[in-house]
Design an enzyme around this catalytic site. Structure first.
Site, PDB file in Angstrom:
ATOM      1  N   GLU A 267       0.878  -1.170   0.000  1.00  0.00           N
ATOM      2  CA  GLU A 267       0.000   0.000   0.000  1.00  0.00           C
ATOM      3  C   GLU A 267       0.910   1.213   0.000  1.00  0.00           C
ATOM      4  O   GLU A 267       1.594   1.478   0.986  1.00  0.00           O
ATOM      5  CB  GLU A 267      -0.909   0.022   1.230  1.00  0.00           C
ATOM      6  CG  GLU A 267      -1.902   1.166   1.166  1.00  0.00           C
ATOM      7  CD  GLU A 267      -2.485   1.533   2.518  1.00  0.00           C
ATOM      8  OE1 GLU A 267      -3.195   2.562   2.572  1.00  0.00           O
ATOM      9  OE2 GLU A 267      -2.209   0.843   3.512  1.00  0.00           O
ATOM     10  N   CYS A 301      -2.274   8.694   3.678  1.00  0.00           N
ATOM     11  CA  CYS A 301      -1.950   8.317   2.298  1.00  0.00           C
ATOM     12  C   CYS A 301      -3.096   8.594   1.336  1.00  0.00           C
ATOM     13  O   CYS A 301      -2.895   8.574   0.124  1.00  0.00           O
ATOM     14  CB  CYS A 301      -1.529   6.851   2.228  1.00  0.00           C
ATOM     15  SG  CYS A 301      -2.804   5.711   2.773  1.00  0.00           S
TER      16      CYS A 301
END
Length: 410
Positions: A267, A301
């Site tokens: 990720e 993020c």
């Protein structure tokens, strides 16, 4: 157990830091080298504690214990319902220690105490309970064949898993990774971020209390180029899960490929857009944009930090965004009235300030903020740029700080 230090932050008492050693095979141990590193309180820039610095030798030892626990131990051989019951006990222990765990992430990472205590820690327990409920529902399939044959699929635990966790959500991402791994019957080695190692060590302690067998959950604190690299390239690790930057993600994938070609879950970073059209509720859009850029001091993020606003409402949006930014309170993360704490460490603090300077020098207009605030610690004002062009670094790079880029479209 580790170094204990009761202290205060912004007038609030922080619990003792009880666990600062590596957690391997159910025990807290020193690094093989005996080395330690400092973990810093970003509200002050002062040392919180010295934590054991794991290296390749420590990763080797932790992986060996995890391998033994997988190959010969009871965890993969338990029924799913048995694993689920132990995981439920761990979730209950997390709830019982929510305040202490929230305080650790607050002083170690600059996160808002109230958000961690009332949102993130409860969600960690919920995540664990969800996968505890899934542990006895891992089924294969019986397949109808075109010939007189029987065929079926069988789902089995993959083996020893390496987890590399970032610093922006140290508790949440710990359990996003650890919970399904436990449910499947795998064993693991967790490498928390060197900036925020304290809560991971506390979770290891709670896992032992809950009855998770020795060797199933190991935590090795240390640095990415040493401990993280050793975990990614280890021949006896069967899978790697990494959350972090795209740059480091490439190194993790390369190390996994060059060793035993282990599967990798990544990720990574990005630069998410928020697109606001003329028919939007402007007040709601301003609030959403402010939250998408400044929540968790921009260290997220999926931060929607490049904001495209249609020209019909652009001027109103800019004016209201500037007004709302002034009411966004930066300060002591233990204060429930505060919206934004400090950046996680000095390196990130300086990186964000350098991006702000890039924005100014590239010709973007600084609408609000743009500088550090407070006499100590790593605090940055919520910053908004207008007249941002697509080729500017502030429009392209994931800044990971409280910086919003506004762009007009037709």
């Amino acid at each position: 157990m580790g170094e204990e230090c009761k202290r205060t932050s912004g007038g609030h008492e922080v619990p003792e830091i009880k666990f600062t050693k590596l957690f391997i095979n159910g025990e807290f141990v020193d690094a093989v080298s005996g080395k330690t590193f400092e973990t810093i309180d970003p509200t002050t820039g002062e040392v919180l504690a010295r934590v054991a610095e794991g290296d390749k030798e420590d990763i080797d030892l932790a992986v060996k214990m995890a391998r033994d626990a997988f190959d010969c131990g009871c965890w993969p051989r338990m029924s799913g319902s048995q694993r689920g019951k132990i995981m439920m006990r761990l979730a209950d222990l997390i709830d019982q220690h929510a305040e202490e765990l929230a305080a650790l992430d607050c002083v170690d990472g600059g996160k808002l105490f109230s958000h961690v205590k009332f949102l993130e820690i409860p969600k960690c327990a919920e995540c664990l309970r969800y996968f505890a409920g899934a542990a006895d529902k891992i089924h294969g399939e019986t397949l109808k064949m075109s010939s007189e044959m029987q065929a079926y699929t069988l789902r089995e635990p993959v083996g020893v898993v390496g987890h590399i966790i970032p610093w922006n959500f140290p508790s949440t991402l710990f359990f996003y990774k650890v919970s399904p791994t436990l449910a499947a019957g795998c064993t693991m080695v967790v490498k928390p971020a060197e900036q925020t190692p304290l809560s991971a060590l506390f979770y290891a302690h709670l896992a032992k209390q809950a009855g998770i067998p020795d060797g199933v959950l190991n935590v090795v604190t240390g640095f990415g180029p040493t401990a993280g690299a050793a975990l990614s390239s280890h021949m006896d690790v069967d899978k790697i899960s990494f959350t972090g930057s795209t740059e480091v993600g490439r190194l993790v994938m390369e190390a996994a490929a060059k060793s035993n070609l282990k599967p990798v879950s990544l990720e990574l970073g990005g630069k998410s857009p928020l697109i606001i059209f003329d028919d939007a509720d402007v007040d709601m859009a301003v609030d959403l944009a402010r939250m998408s850029s400044f929540y968790n001091k921009g260290e997220i993020c999926v931060a929607g930090s490049r904001i495209y606003v249609q020209e019909g409402i652009y001027d109103e949006f800019v004016r209201k965004s500037a007004e709302k930014a002034k009411s966004w309170k930066v300060g002591d993360p233990f204060d429930p009235q505060v919206n934004q704490g400090p950046q996680v460490d000095k390196e990130q603090f300086e990186k964000v300030l350098s991006y702000i300077e890039h924005g100014k020098s590239a010709g973007a207009t600084l609408l609000t903020g743009g500088k550090a605030c407070g006499e100590r610690g790593y605090y940055i004002e919520p910053t908004i740029f207008t007249d941002v062009k697509e080729d500017m670094l502030i429009a392209q790079d994931e800044i990971f700080g409280p910086v919003m880029s506004l762009m007009k479209f037709k």
